[in-house]
Write an enzyme that holds these catalytic residues in place. Structure first.
Site, PDB file in Angstrom:
ATOM      1  N   SER A 176       0.870  -1.183   0.000  1.00 27.49           N
ATOM      2  CA  SER A 176       0.000   0.000   0.000  1.00 27.49           C
ATOM      3  C   SER A 176       0.897   1.221   0.000  1.00 27.49           C
ATOM      4  O   SER A 176       1.781   1.367   0.861  1.00 27.49           O
ATOM      5  CB  SER A 176      -0.903  -0.005   1.236  1.00 27.49           C
ATOM      6  OG  SER A 176      -1.704   1.156   1.270  1.00 27.49           O
ATOM      7  N   ASN A 200      -8.486   4.299   2.458  1.00 25.32           N
ATOM      8  CA  ASN A 200      -9.468   3.220   2.402  1.00 25.32           C
ATOM      9  C   ASN A 200      -8.779   1.859   2.281  1.00 25.32           C
ATOM     10  O   ASN A 200      -9.270   0.857   2.804  1.00 25.32           O
ATOM     11  CB  ASN A 200     -10.418   3.427   1.229  1.00 25.32           C
ATOM     12  CG  ASN A 200     -11.420   4.543   1.500  1.00 25.32           C
ATOM     13  OD1 ASN A 200     -11.796   4.794   2.656  1.00 25.32           O
ATOM     14  ND2 ASN A 200     -11.852   5.237   0.448  1.00 25.32           N
ATOM     15  N   GLU A 201      -7.643   1.832   1.553  1.00 25.07           N
ATOM     16  CA  GLU A 201      -6.832   0.614   1.537  1.00 25.07           C
ATOM     17  C   GLU A 201      -6.414   0.249   2.952  1.00 25.07           C
ATOM     18  O   GLU A 201      -6.480  -0.909   3.365  1.00 25.07           O
ATOM     19  CB  GLU A 201      -5.562   0.823   0.701  1.00 25.07           C
ATOM     20  CG  GLU A 201      -5.702   0.593  -0.779  1.00 25.07           C
ATOM     21  CD  GLU A 201      -4.375   0.703  -1.510  1.00 25.07           C
ATOM     22  OE1 GLU A 201      -4.395   0.563  -2.737  1.00 25.07           O
ATOM     23  OE2 GLU A 201      -3.332   0.937  -0.868  1.00 25.07           O
ATOM     24  N   LEU A 202      -5.989   1.241   3.688  1.00 24.85           N
ATOM     25  CA  LEU A 202      -5.526   1.017   5.058  1.00 24.85           C
ATOM     26  C   LEU A 202      -6.646   0.465   5.938  1.00 24.85           C
ATOM     27  O   LEU A 202      -6.416  -0.412   6.777  1.00 24.85           O
ATOM     28  CB  LEU A 202      -4.974   2.331   5.642  1.00 24.85           C
ATOM     29  CG  LEU A 202      -4.157   2.203   6.924  1.00 24.85           C
ATOM     30  CD1 LEU A 202      -2.875   1.416   6.657  1.00 24.85           C
ATOM     31  CD2 LEU A 202      -3.798   3.584   7.473  1.00 24.85           C
TER      32      LEU A 202
END
Length: 1127
Positions: free
Chosen positions: A19, A86-88
């Site tokens: 990420s 949002n990935e996190l």
């Protein structure tokens, strides 16, 4: 949170999900990080620059949820992207739900700023949160705090990115419990094989893929496959290594006949499934296997088996196995892979010379390099093993611990096959299972190794050996290879073929082929040859005399191939031939007759050449071949070059298939027979330096002719009609050129000396011309601007045209890469006709300066301005040429200014260590140049050769001898480096250039008397000048693990002894003095963290040591090859 056991039991698609914010790291840190993961066979999710939006892409969500580890690269702009945030969130969710591991990396960022959302990172985060809901902001803050609290990696705490990236990759291997076995880590070159295999395996793909490993016996296929298996097996749910031992054990308890037996197939599958599921008692039935492994991600290696029944039984179809499975098939038979539609094939090639020597040293000395006194011997052993890994390993282990004298005694015996090597290679031969293929193998080993494939096919035509099929089978089984239409067989395989022939009979005359000097001499002298002999091959350089009985060949009436040759036609070695006057017979079945330096005036009168395919008799004493007309329909090649007594060529009217006729340097030849008009298939005619040739029959039009060489035919009065489609023409030094010459398809043209151009040069030439050579013509005064029409011209040589004054301007020959204007003594302007030149020779011209525009030649590698006596200055812009390797300004006696500002040293930072090379500068006899200033301004990647009799005071340590001893010196880096200078005196009255290598030996001695020796070869130098030479260069000695073992584990030593040597055994050269300047005293290196010959930031990289070692080995091998060739 899920337990770790549930995490480890998942069937992951990826090992790592990265990420990151692409703006900050995609093309810098991240690209290096992903490359390291690939190198270690760690499968990472690659987003392929998916178009980003506010919501999380389903593909990314799938990548996160199916990755064992998430690596979060926090950078300055990470929080500017709601996508990243949002990935996190998804990563934190996976961490909590099923124990996904998370590794944070803080890239040029304080971890506390991420944890608390403060500083610049916090400001960017607040900006992103505008117009977002409170709930979103809170969840993002919690995720940032959660991940930032995990112990991770902060780049500012590391000396360099490379070290940190390697540590992170090793950390991931450990967390995945896929740390590779140490069993194979010491194998030379194994990492390179695994890296190349990784791209074929494509481990990130969910497909079931079959991959082949292909190569000859003894090259290391099994070793590579076992290393792969060791490295990869723990990444699969199941893994099994199938070899002949596995098969034999599976068959031990079964009494059936073979694998065609259905029950045997089931038994083999049962043994296979027992390995897959780690269970002993497995009961199966028809079709059970494919059902049992259908959902199993498996790694299967099938080694050294080309049995179709085995493959059908165990891996008949890829659909049997679960997604992501890999099946690796190892074989010598490429056809077997093709037949099973295995398209991803890794060809295992022989190691390089340096790697081969390193392999041998690992076996013989348990070290990467030999002791100095074993260096040349080790190189020779590796050379005789033909770089074959099996041979290197066996010979190394046999010689380990043995004294030097025994090595020397053993060398002559190394031409034969060791028992283990012979048995291994014999398996490949026996595996042919076809008598015709076996026969072709023996023909190649004894007669045809190194010959053109097309010639071999012609020579073996009508032999009932199915030669096309046979050669393909041998290639597929890696017993031979084809390069540039030449067939090659490894030296050990060739020796195997010869050994097989030797075992046919105790009587040499009863064997198929005669290949040994003693046997050949015995058979020819005592007339013991029989009808069983098909071929004889003899290198006359191996003997001083040869006795041939008058009836030697009468008993060998089936002889097809007679090959008496020399590889040293340029050397006038005398062989005493004992050939009786009554020698009047050669077998009429001969298809190949090669007899270099044939001692008689003609061939035997009873010889009928009707079956000849190739006739090659170079440097013979022939005056004629034979009388009369013979049917020569099979003759394709006639080569009589250097037969200076040859007065006539026989009638060739019936040699209608002749393709090549070479008569170069047949200086007694006056005319060609009119019968050449019937040679409708003649492709190559070489009559160069037939300096008595006066006429060529009129009306001859050889329509098939592609290459014609009439160079040096200075008495030629008439010209044949040159076909318009000819592609290569050399008519230099001929008396005249026809005015109607039109060359529509010409690719290369050579003109020189007395050539008189009756029509303008450009009207004769094809626009497709790629090479034009025009030399020694005083009437040539200018190059016409129409030369720009030669848009494909790559090489232009206009040499010794002493009245040429200028070249056209305002043109750019885009294809031109090489330009030679040497000895055009009136040429004053620097050429400006192409910006793509890589090789430029302007020696002995009247050019006065190297202009500022030199920087336009951005691809220039070699610049030769030797002997430019009017040259005054060299523009400093020359230092901007980042590809420059050598520049020669020797004998530029008026040169006063040559500034080398070193600006191009910035370029060096970007070069890989293995590709790094020095720029060699030659300023010999530049008497007006300030040489001291030049040395002091020398940048750290250059070498200089200058005129001088003593070491300049610039070097702080100087001596009139060849060695210097330095007291204790404190060193803060893991290397020792210095700038060296030697005084070399050249005492020669020869006009031939003198070349030499300089070897620098350092002995590091600690306070206890322990010592460690290390050697560097700073370069290869060449000169044509007499007197004293100063040679300036930089040396680098890394302190590797082996070094610290000797010197109490620290970079401390009491003193260093440095010796300079000339490695060439040449009485014309003497080393009369030496000096050094330690690297910390070199002004251009003040701010360099590494040695003069090493790149910043990689001073501990083993690649540098390998580069130095490879240089050393290359030079040693060149000398060794020269020595062997001269034996």
């Amino acid at each position: 949170m899920a337990s770790s056991s549930s995490s480890s039991s998942r069937n992951w698609s990826y090992h790592v999900f990265p990420s990151f914010s692409g703006e900050d790291v995609r093309n810098t840190f991240l690209s290096h990080f992903l490359k390291e993961l690939d190198r270690k066979l760690i499968i990472s999710f690659k987003d392929n620059e998916i178009e980003r939006s506010q919501s999380l892409d389903p593909e990314l969500k799938h990548g996160i949820r199916n990755s064992r580890i998430a690596v979060v690269v926090f950078s300055k702009t990470y929080a500017s992207s709601s996508w990243c945030l949002n990935e996190l969130l998804e990563i934190v969710k996976c961490k909590k739900e099923f124990g996904q591991l998370v590794i944070p990396i803080f890239y040029n960022l304080d971890p506390s700023h991420v944890r608390k959302q403060t500083g610049d990172f916090g400001k960017i985060f607040e900006k992103t949160c505008r117009n977002k809901t409170v709930d979103e902001k809170i969840r993002w803050k919690e995720a940032l705090t959660d991940v930032a609290n995990i112990l991770g990696y902060h780049i500012v705490t590391w000396d360099n990115e490379a070290s940190m990236i390697e540590e992170i990759a090793n950390d991931i291997l450990g967390k995945m419990n896929i740390s590779p076995s140490n069993d194979f880590e010491d194998l030379v070159g194994i990492e390179d094989h695994i890296t190349k295999m990784s791209s074929l395996l494509h481990l990130e793909s969910e497909e079931v893929r079959m991959v082949g490993i292909w190569g000859p016996s003894g090259i290391g296929k099994t070793t590579i496959s076992r290393a792969l298996f060791s490295r990869l097996s723990c990444q699969f749910q199941s893994s099994v290594f199938i070899d002949k031992v596995f098969i034999s054990k599976s068959m031990e308890v079964y009494s059936g006949a073979n694998l065609v037996d259905y029950n045997m197939k089931l038994h083999l599958q049962r043994a296979f499934l027992a390995e897959i599921f780690d269970k002993k008692d497995i009961k199966i039935h028809v079709g059970a296997m494919e059902k049992m492994v259908k959902h199993r991600k498996a790694l299967i290696v099938i080694d050294d088996l080309d049995d179709q029944d085995v493959l059908d039984a165990l891996a008949g179809q890829t659909q049997w196995f679960g997604s992501g499975s890999r099946i690796i098939v190892v074989t010598e038979n490429k056809h077997f892979l093709r037949a099973n539609r295995i398209d991803h094939i890794y060809k295992v090639c022989l190691p390089s010379n340096a790697l081969a020597l390193e392999m041998f040293c690992r076996s013989a000395f348990k070290k990467n390099s030999p002791p100095d006194d074993f260096l040349e011997l080790s190189s020779e052993v590796a050379l005789r093993a033909g770089n074959l890994p099996l041979g290197l390993n066996v010979l190394g282990s046999n010689l380990r611990g043995i004294n030097k004298g025994y090595w020397i005694d053993m060398l002559p015996r190394l031409q034969g096959l060791d028992g283990k090597i012979g048995k291994t290679l014999r398996v490949s031969y026996d595996g042919l299972n076809n008598r015709k293929d076996e026969a072709i193998f023996r023909h190649i080993a004894c007669i045809f190794n190194g010959e053109k494939v097309s010639d071999i096919k012609l020579l073996l035509a009508n032999s009932n050996l199915d030669v096309n099929i046979g050669l393909k089978n041998l290639v597929d089984r890696s017993l031979i290879c084809e390069r540039f239409n030449t067939l090659e067989m490894h030296s050990l395989l060739q020796e195997l073929g010869k050994e097989i022939v030797r075992t046919e009979s105790n009587q040499p005359g009863e064997r198929e082929f005669l290949v040994d000097l003693k046997d050949i001499c015995d058979v020819l002298e005592h007339n013991t040859g029989t009808k069983k002999v098909l071929g004889i091959t003899l290198d006359i350089d191996e003997t001083d005399e040869l006795h041939i009985h008058e009836s030697s060949f009468k008993g060998m009436h089936n002889l097809l191939f007679l090959k008496i040759y020399t590889k040293k036609l340029d050397q006038k070695k005398k062989v005493r031939w004992h050939l009786p006057e009554r020698f009047d017979y050669l077998p009429s079945r001969l298809r190949l007759l090669r007899f270099d330096r044939y001692p008689s005036k003609c061939l035997p009168s009873n010889f009928h050449p009707e079956n000849l395919v190739k006739l090659q008799m170079q440097q013979s004493k022939l005056e004629k071949l034979w009388d009369g007309v013979h049917s020569l329909a099979g003759l394709r090649n006639m080569d009589l070059r250097g037969s200076r007594n040859l007065k006539e060529i026989p009638d060739l009217s019936m040699a209608t298939n002749l393709e090549t006729l070479k008569l170069s340097s047949c200086s007694s030849l006056v005319e060609l027979p009119s019968s050449i008009q019937y040679l409708n298939k003649l492709n190559d005619l070489d009559m160069s330096y037939c300096d008595h040739l006066e006429t060529i029959p009129s009306g001859v039009n050889l329509k098939s002719l592609d290459r014609l060489n009439l160079s040096g035919c200075s008495r030629l009065k008439s010209f044949l009609d040159i076909p318009t489609n000819i592609s290569w023409l050399d008519i230099g030094q001929t008396a005249d050129i026809p005015s109607n010459l039109r060359l529509q398809n010409l690719d290369e043209l050579i003109l020189c000396e007395r050539v008189q151009l009756r029509t303008p040069l450009m009207t004769m030439l094809s626009p497709t011309l790629t090479r034009l050579t025009f030399s020694n013509n005083p009437s040539f005064v200018e190059v016409p601007s129409s030369i720009q029409n030669l848009y494909q011209l790559e090489h232009l040589e206009i040499m010794n045209c002493r009245n040429l004054v200028t070249l056209p301007t305002g043109i750019n020959l885009d294809s031109l890469i090489s330009l030679d204007l040497s000895h055009c003594s009136q040429l004053k302007t620097f050429p400006d006709i192409s910006t793509n030149i890589s090789d430029l020779n302007l020696s002995y011209t009247a050019i006065e300066e190297v202009p500022l525009s030199i920087e336009k030649l951005s691809l220039l590698c070699y610049l030769d301005m030797n002997g430019c006596s009017n040259l005054l200055c060299v523009s400093p812009n020359i230092s901007k040429l980042k590809h420059l390797e050598r520049a020669d300004f020797s004998d530029c006696v008026e040169l006063t200014e040559a500034s080398w500002n070193g600006s191009s040293s910035e370029m060096v930072k970007l070069l890989p260590a293995d590709n790094f090379s020095t720029v060699k500068l030659n300023f010999i006899n530049c008497f007006k140049l300030d040489l001291t200033a030049l040395i002091q301004n020398q940048t750290f990647f250059m070498q200089l050769i200058l005129t001088g009799e003593e070491v300049p005071s610039y070097f702080t340590h100087r001596t009139s001898g060849d060695s210097i001893s330095l007291p204790h010196i404190s060193v803060c880096q893991s290397f020792f480096s210095f700038r060296g200078c030697t005084v070399i005196d050249v005492d020669s009255f020869s006009t031939i250039s003198v070349s030499f290598d300089i070897e620098v030996c350092c002995r590091f001695i600690d306070r206890f008397g322990n010592h460690f020796d290390s050697t560097d070869f700073p370069g290869y130098f060449i000169t044509t000048k007499l007197g004293g030479h100063l040679v300036v260069f930089d040396c680098y000695f890394p302190f590797n693990e082996e070094f610290t073992t000797f010197l109490d584990g620290q970079f401390n030593y009491d003193h260093v002894d440095i010796q300079f040597r000339l490695t060439n055994d040449n009485s014309q050269l003497k080393l009369k003095g030496c000096g050094i300047l330690l690297s910390e005293d070199v002004p251009s290196l003040d701010n360099r963290p590494c040695s003069p010959n090493i790149l910043p930031g990689v001073c501990e990289d083993s690649a540098l040591e390998r580069r130095s070692f490879r240089t050393k080995m290359r030079m040693m091998r060149m000398r060794l090859l020269k020595k062997l060739l001269n034996r």
